[in-house]
Design an enzyme around this catalytic site. Structure first.
Site, PDB file in Angstrom:
ATOM      1  N   LYS A 224       5.246 -23.009  48.368  1.00 22.76           N
ATOM      2  CA  LYS A 224       5.855 -21.658  49.347  1.00 22.76           C
ATOM      3  C   LYS A 224       4.409 -21.587  49.797  1.00 22.76           C
ATOM      4  CE  LYS A 224       8.064 -19.150  46.892  1.00 22.76           C
ATOM      5  NZ  LYS A 224       8.725 -19.856  45.365  1.00 22.76           N
TER       6      LYS A 224
ATOM      7  N   ARG B 287      14.323 -12.020  46.953  1.00 29.86           N
ATOM      8  CA  ARG B 287      14.411 -13.148  45.049  1.00 29.86           C
ATOM      9  C   ARG B 287      15.326 -12.732  44.335  1.00 29.86           C
ATOM     10  NH1 ARG B 287       8.434 -14.486  43.767  1.00 29.86           N
ATOM     11  NH2 ARG B 287       8.381 -15.808  42.173  1.00 29.86           N
TER      12      ARG B 287
ATOM     13  N   ARG C  51      -1.906 -26.497  38.655  1.00 29.60           N
ATOM     14  CA  ARG C  51      -2.216 -24.978  40.224  1.00 29.60           C
ATOM     15  C   ARG C  51      -3.378 -24.479  39.510  1.00 29.60           C
ATOM     16  NH1 ARG C  51       2.349 -21.222  42.656  1.00 29.60           N
ATOM     17  NH2 ARG C  51       2.589 -20.002  40.239  1.00 29.60           N
TER      18      ARG C  51
ATOM     19  N   ARG D 275      -4.066 -19.825  37.540  1.00 29.14           N
ATOM     20  CA  ARG D 275      -3.122 -18.086  36.619  1.00 29.14           C
ATOM     21  C   ARG D 275      -2.608 -18.336  35.381  1.00 29.14           C
ATOM     22  NH1 ARG D 275       1.672 -17.451  41.710  1.00 29.14           N
ATOM     23  NH2 ARG D 275       2.538 -17.523  40.027  1.00 29.14           N
TER      24      ARG D 275
ATOM     25  N   ARG E  16      10.476 -18.545  34.958  1.00 28.84           N
ATOM     26  CA  ARG E  16       9.818 -18.593  35.808  1.00 28.84           C
ATOM     27  C   ARG E  16      11.008 -20.007  36.661  1.00 28.84           C
ATOM     28  NH1 ARG E  16       4.865 -18.409  36.504  1.00 28.84           N
ATOM     29  NH2 ARG E  16       4.267 -19.516  38.085  1.00 28.84           N
TER      30      ARG E  16
HETATM   31  P1  ADP Z   1       5.116 -18.511  41.940  1.00 30.58           P
HETATM   32  O1  ADP Z   1       4.363 -18.404  43.177  1.00 30.58           O
HETATM   33  O2  ADP Z   1       5.388 -19.261  40.636  1.00 30.58           O
HETATM   34  O3  ADP Z   1       6.218 -18.731  42.983  1.00 30.58           O
HETATM   35  P2  ADP Z   1       4.948 -15.751  43.361  1.00 30.58           P
HETATM   36  O4  ADP Z   1       3.693 -15.213  43.348  1.00 30.58           O
HETATM   37  O5  ADP Z   1       5.658 -15.773  43.778  1.00 30.58           O
HETATM   38  O6  ADP Z   1       4.862 -17.358  41.734  1.00 30.58           O
HETATM   39  O7  ADP Z   1       5.244 -14.173  41.907  1.00 30.58           O
HETATM   40  C1  ADP Z   1       4.558 -14.018  40.542  1.00 30.58           C
HETATM   41  C2  ADP Z   1       5.183 -13.059  40.006  1.00 30.58           C
HETATM   42  O8  ADP Z   1       5.197 -11.875  40.466  1.00 30.58           O
HETATM   43  C3  ADP Z   1       6.445 -13.293  39.239  1.00 30.58           C
HETATM   44  O9  ADP Z   1       7.073 -14.740  38.369  1.00 30.58           O
HETATM   45  C4  ADP Z   1       7.041 -12.226  38.706  1.00 30.58           C
HETATM   46  O10 ADP Z   1       6.812 -11.929  37.748  1.00 30.58           O
HETATM   47  C5  ADP Z   1       6.356 -11.522  40.143  1.00 30.58           C
HETATM   48  N1  ADP Z   1       7.348 -11.123  41.210  1.00 30.58           N
HETATM   49  C6  ADP Z   1       7.057 -11.778  42.887  1.00 30.58           C
HETATM   50  N2  ADP Z   1       7.742 -11.715  44.152  1.00 30.58           N
HETATM   51  C7  ADP Z   1       8.897 -10.960  43.236  1.00 30.58           C
HETATM   52  C8  ADP Z   1       9.520 -10.681  43.531  1.00 30.58           C
HETATM   53  N3  ADP Z   1      10.080 -10.166  44.592  1.00 30.58           N
HETATM   54  N4  ADP Z   1      10.885  -9.829  42.963  1.00 30.58           N
HETATM   55  C9  ADP Z   1      10.053  -9.665  40.989  1.00 30.58           C
HETATM   56  N5  ADP Z   1       9.474 -10.216  40.498  1.00 30.58           N
HETATM   57  C10 ADP Z   1       7.847 -10.873  41.562  1.00 30.58           C
END
Ligand code: ADP
Length: 251
Positions: A17, A93, A130, A162, A173
């Site tokens: 994404k 989300r 990653r 990360r 997740r």
């Molecule tokens: P990934 O790249 O693993 O999909 P993101 O970078 O989008 O993850 O998000 C990292 C973390 O930030 C999530 O695990 C969560 O803790 C928090 N987070 C991000 N977006 C949201 C959201 N829309 N609602 C709740 N928590 C969020």
């Protein structure tokens, strides 16, 4: 050129994404809004939001809906999103976030929701390998590192793993995705906004699939409802059968 677009990209963690949203943002000249990047920036600069968010991020838990909604509301209040729209990455989300977002957006509505479909086995491999630029968020992997010494090709920042890409946080997740985020696919499909896009292939192949979809539904600055689709591996991609876990899964 598109005068603006309001796009959501859904997909599991590791579905690509971030990279794809960055590319769509450049191509359609719309702001890229990544809630994960915003939260990581808040943690890094130790703002009150960051201090509150840190433990959720480290555990791979979701930040409370009202906190994320307030953060997105503030971002949507800025001029660029009002005039150009946005490509949303990692938000909404949960169903509660989607409800709150509909209210925030009124009278405007989302144009298109793209669901990037990648089998779970591949997603796990990608997450473990990653690596991310601490400064600009550009994404690399152990098999496609930056050109020089783990310094970002884009901005020179340090490219690191990360902190939430640990096995335990990744599993959490992915479970949360199934329980909280997957219902949004059904929601946007019922609203006639959803198109599924097969997310396996080179980054360029996936970008081409996404832009083909967006261009197909956008004419003269207007978006038209998509025809419901289900992403499938292109004919001849037999190697997908060999993936260890969840290969061919469609969530
Ligand atoms: P990934 O790249 O693993 O999909 P993101 O970078 O989008 O993850 O998000 C990292 C973390 O930030 C999530 O695990 C969560 O803790 C928090 N987070 C991000 N977006 C949201 C959201 N829309 N609602 C709740 N928590 C969020």
């Amino acid at each position: 050129m598109v005068p603006g677009a309001r796009l959501i990209v859904l997909g599991k963690q590791g579905a690509g994404k971030g990279t794809q949203c960055m590319r769509l943002s450049h191509r359609y000249v719309v702001p890229h809004i990544s809630t994960g990047d915003m939260l990581r920036a808040a943690v890094k600069s130790r703002t009150p939001l960051g201090l509150q968010a840190r433990r959720y991020l480290d555990a791979g838990d979701l930040i409370p809906d009202e906190v994320v909604l307030a953060m997105v509301a503030a971002r949507l209040d800025q001029d660029d999103t009002r005039t150009r729209g946005f490509v949303l990455d990692g938000f909404p989300r949960t169903v509660a976030q989607a409800d709150g977002f509909d209210e925030l957006l009124k009278p405007a509505v989302i144009d298109l929701v793209l669901n990037l479909v990648v089998p779970t086995g591949l997603v796990l491999e990608r997450l473990v390998s990653r690596r991310v630029c601490e400064d600009c968020g550009a994404i690399y992997s152990t098999s496609a590192p930056p050109k020089l010494n783990w310094s970002c090709d884009v901005c020179g920042g340090e490219v690191v793993q990360r902190e939430d890409d640990t096995e335990e946080a990744i599993k959490n997740r992915l479970d949360l995705y199934d329980s909280s985020t997957a219902p949004l696919v059904t929601r946007y499909a019922a609203l006639g906004k959803l198109v599924e896009v097969w997310g396996v292939g080179s980054p360029d192949e996936v970008t081409n699939s996404l832009t083909a979809v967006i261009d197909a539904y956008q004419h003269g600055g207007e978006f038209f409802p998509p025809t419901p689709t289900q992403a499938r591996p292109p004919a001849g991609r037999r190697e997908l059968r060999e993936l260890p876990l969840g290969a061919g899964e469609q969530s």
